[in-house]
Design a protein around this motif. Structure first.
Motif, PDB file in Angstrom:
ATOM      1  N   VAL A 219       2.086 -32.308 -23.076  1.00 13.13           N
ATOM      2  CA  VAL A 219       0.910 -31.807 -22.366  1.00 13.13           C
ATOM      3  C   VAL A 219       0.304 -32.936 -21.536  1.00 13.13           C
ATOM      4  CG1 VAL A 219      -1.383 -30.809 -22.579  1.00 13.13           C
ATOM      5  CG2 VAL A 219       0.428 -30.087 -24.147  1.00 13.13           C
ATOM      6  N   VAL A 220       0.124 -32.687 -20.243  1.00 11.49           N
ATOM      7  CA  VAL A 220      -0.463 -33.700 -19.365  1.00 11.49           C
ATOM      8  C   VAL A 220      -1.909 -33.967 -19.767  1.00 11.49           C
ATOM      9  CG1 VAL A 220      -1.132 -34.236 -16.990  1.00 11.49           C
ATOM     10  CG2 VAL A 220       1.031 -33.084 -17.435  1.00 11.49           C
ATOM     11  N   GLY A 221      -2.219 -35.250 -19.970  1.00 12.21           N
ATOM     12  CA  GLY A 221      -3.561 -35.638 -20.374  1.00 12.21           C
ATOM     13  C   GLY A 221      -3.679 -36.003 -21.839  1.00 12.21           C
ATOM     14  N   ASN A 222      -2.654 -35.698 -22.635  1.00 12.24           N
ATOM     15  CA  ASN A 222      -2.680 -36.064 -24.046  1.00 12.24           C
ATOM     16  C   ASN A 222      -2.676 -37.590 -24.154  1.00 12.24           C
ATOM     17  OD1 ASN A 222      -2.193 -36.597 -26.737  1.00 12.24           O
ATOM     18  ND2 ASN A 222      -0.538 -35.120 -26.957  1.00 12.24           N
ATOM     19  N   PRO A 223      -3.759 -38.201 -24.698  1.00 17.39           N
ATOM     20  CA  PRO A 223      -3.860 -39.670 -24.743  1.00 17.39           C
ATOM     21  C   PRO A 223      -2.683 -40.336 -25.442  1.00 17.39           C
ATOM     22  CG  PRO A 223      -5.961 -38.656 -25.320  1.00 17.39           C
ATOM     23  CD  PRO A 223      -4.950 -37.549 -25.285  1.00 17.39           C
ATOM     24  N   GLY A 224      -2.111 -39.655 -26.426  1.00 20.43           N
ATOM     25  CA  GLY A 224      -0.991 -40.234 -27.152  1.00 20.43           C
ATOM     26  C   GLY A 224       0.344 -39.648 -26.743  1.00 20.43           C
ATOM     27  N   GLY A 225       0.367 -38.919 -25.637  1.00 16.98           N
ATOM     28  CA  GLY A 225       1.578 -38.227 -25.214  1.00 16.98           C
ATOM     29  C   GLY A 225       2.359 -38.952 -24.137  1.00 16.98           C
ATOM     30  N   LEU A 226       3.300 -38.223 -23.536  1.00 14.95           N
ATOM     31  CA  LEU A 226       4.174 -38.798 -22.515  1.00 14.95           C
ATOM     32  C   LEU A 226       3.472 -38.962 -21.177  1.00 14.95           C
ATOM     33  CD1 LEU A 226       7.404 -36.712 -23.298  1.00 14.95           C
ATOM     34  CD2 LEU A 226       6.893 -39.056 -24.007  1.00 14.95           C
ATOM     35  N   TYR A 227       2.463 -38.120 -20.916  1.00 16.44           N
ATOM     36  CA  TYR A 227       1.767 -38.154 -19.624  1.00 16.44           C
ATOM     37  C   TYR A 227       0.257 -38.196 -19.875  1.00 16.44           C
ATOM     38  CZ  TYR A 227       6.340 -35.998 -18.946  1.00 16.44           C
ATOM     39  OH  TYR A 227       7.672 -35.711 -18.991  1.00 16.44           O
ATOM     40  N   PRO A 228      -0.272 -39.380 -20.212  1.00 19.97           N
ATOM     41  CA  PRO A 228      -1.679 -39.474 -20.634  1.00 19.97           C
ATOM     42  C   PRO A 228      -2.708 -39.225 -19.538  1.00 19.97           C
ATOM     43  CG  PRO A 228      -0.681 -41.654 -20.490  1.00 19.97           C
ATOM     44  CD  PRO A 228       0.428 -40.670 -20.305  1.00 19.97           C
ATOM     45  N   GLU A 229      -2.287 -39.217 -18.277  1.00 18.97           N
ATOM     46  CA  GLU A 229      -3.240 -39.033 -17.191  1.00 18.97           C
ATOM     47  C   GLU A 229      -2.843 -37.856 -16.313  1.00 18.97           C
ATOM     48  OE1 GLU A 229      -3.819 -42.571 -14.959  1.00 18.97           O
ATOM     49  OE2 GLU A 229      -4.430 -43.780 -16.694  1.00 18.97           O
ATOM     50  N   GLY A 230      -3.836 -37.056 -15.914  1.00 18.01           N
ATOM     51  CA  GLY A 230      -3.594 -35.968 -14.982  1.00 18.01           C
ATOM     52  C   GLY A 230      -3.582 -36.480 -13.555  1.00 18.01           C
ATOM     53  N   ASN A 231      -3.240 -35.595 -12.629  1.00 19.96           N
ATOM     54  CA  ASN A 231      -3.248 -35.960 -11.210  1.00 19.96           C
ATOM     55  C   ASN A 231      -3.573 -34.728 -10.384  1.00 19.96           C
ATOM     56  OD1 ASN A 231      -0.640 -34.520 -10.744  1.00 19.96           O
ATOM     57  ND2 ASN A 231       0.158 -36.180 -12.016  1.00 19.96           N
ATOM     58  N   ALA A 232      -3.556 -34.860  -9.054  1.00 21.13           N
ATOM     59  CA  ALA A 232      -3.946 -33.761  -8.178  1.00 21.13           C
ATOM     60  C   ALA A 232      -2.987 -32.579  -8.290  1.00 21.13           C
ATOM     61  CB  ALA A 232      -4.015 -34.247  -6.732  1.00 21.13           C
ATOM     62  N   VAL A 233      -1.705 -32.863  -8.519  1.00 22.91           N
ATOM     63  CA  VAL A 233      -0.696 -31.794  -8.600  1.00 22.91           C
ATOM     64  C   VAL A 233      -0.746 -31.100  -9.952  1.00 22.91           C
ATOM     65  CG1 VAL A 233       1.778 -31.285  -8.513  1.00 22.91           C
ATOM     66  CG2 VAL A 233       0.789 -32.961  -6.938  1.00 22.91           C
ATOM     67  N   HIS A 234      -1.005 -31.861 -10.978  1.00 24.45           N
ATOM     68  CA  HIS A 234      -0.997 -31.338 -12.344  1.00 24.45           C
ATOM     69  C   HIS A 234      -2.173 -31.966 -13.078  1.00 24.45           C
ATOM     70  CE1 HIS A 234       0.316 -29.892 -16.174  1.00 24.45           C
ATOM     71  NE2 HIS A 234       1.506 -29.528 -15.750  1.00 24.45           N
ATOM     72  N   GLY A 235      -3.273 -31.226 -13.183  1.00 23.64           N
ATOM     73  CA  GLY A 235      -4.490 -31.763 -13.765  1.00 23.64           C
ATOM     74  C   GLY A 235      -4.375 -32.093 -15.244  1.00 23.64           C
ATOM     75  N   ASN A 236      -5.456 -32.596 -15.813  1.00 20.36           N
ATOM     76  CA  ASN A 236      -5.503 -32.946 -17.228  1.00 20.36           C
ATOM     77  C   ASN A 236      -5.647 -31.669 -18.053  1.00 20.36           C
ATOM     78  OD1 ASN A 236      -6.219 -33.795 -19.862  1.00 20.36           O
ATOM     79  ND2 ASN A 236      -7.102 -35.695 -19.067  1.00 20.36           N
TER      80      ASN A 236
END
Length: 280
Positions: A219-236
């Protein structure tokens, strides 16, 4: 009148209740994926003929002519098959979504059935998806042959390949195209399901939903995950868990399932006072 319900639906004890998320049906994704795999097989077969010619030592002019011929023949095949493939998939997705949304509403209200009336917006969403996916199917062929030409050109320039040989590189290109087809089937099925959910639920007077994510490391934005930060294309999407949204006010990157590779879902909030229903 957008939804028809049995009179018993008025007797629901809770005027506001949570429905279950309507997710993309796996069988629809598999239908589309397998169809795209058939198209990729045509590309791989044509590329195998190119590899055979290379193994036989065919001279450059004849090889280039062969590639051009295979590009043309597979291009015509994709051009003919793409509209049928996209149309069959979109129709299956639409039928599945209608059935799922109606079942969700009926189950949430404790009645045996619910019927959501057709709308022009649904037809428009399906047609838009067909047009977009015809274009995407074409890109599979275009990108496949682009990679082939790039590899052949690099070979003539004396460059080496991590795969060890040009023929090995061409075989790997076929696998890249297959992965691309799989990604298209998964992502586009999710996007279309999300669009149909938004239309059908609003038509029925279901105007709000609760955002649900998959609660895992992807999950994008999960602090302990593979993608800890969201972006314009795929938010948190991690921080959106449990938040309420309106279908007519989507987040910047879209409703659940619309951002690329999004696995989130929308849990409907059913308010009897807001339902645009006729009770029979």
């Amino acid at each position: 009148m957008a939804i028809i319900l049995p009179r018993d639906a008025k007797k629901a004890r809770k005027p506001i209740r949570a429905g279950t998320s309507v997710r993309p049906r796996r069988s629809v994704e598999v239908l589309y994926r397998d169809t795209l795999f058939q198209l990729v097989s045509l590309l791989k077969l044509a590329t195998a003929e190119v590899s055979q010619a290379i193994a036989l030592g065919v001279e450059r002019p004849r090889l280039i002519a062969l590639i051009a011929s295979k590009m043309e023949s597979t291009g015509k095949a994709l051009e003919a098959l793409a509209p049928r493939a996209a149309s069959t998939w979109a129709s299956a997705a639409n039928a599945a979504n209608k059935q799922q949304v109606e079942a969700m509403v009926a189950r949430s209200l404790g009645v045996e059935w619910a019927t959501i009336m057709a709308s022009s917006a649904i037809a428009g969403a399906v047609e838009t998806a067909i047009v977009a996916n015809v274009s995407l199917i074409r890109t599979i062929g275009e990108q496949h042959w682009g990679r082939v030409i790039e590899a052949v050109t690099a070979n003539y320039q004396g460059k080496t390949f991590v795969e060890g040989s040009l023929t090995n590189r061409l075989a790997k290109i076929g696998n890249l195209s297959k992965r691309q087809a799989k990604r298209i089937a998964r992502d586009q099925t999710s996007k279309l399901c999300s669009s149909l959910n938004a239309i059908r639920q609003q038509d029925a007077g279901i105007n709000r939903y609760t955002w649900r994510n998959s609660q895992d490391q992807r999950v994008v934005g999960n602090p302990g995950g593979l993608y800890p930060e969201g972006n314009a294309v795929h938010g948190n999407h991690w921080e959106r868990e449990g938040q309420e949204f309106r279908w007519d006010q989507p987040p910047e990157d879209g409703h659940p399932g619309q951002p690329i590779e999004c696995r989130c879902s929308a849990e409907p909030i059913i308010d009897l006072e807001e339902l645009d229903a006729t009770y029979v």
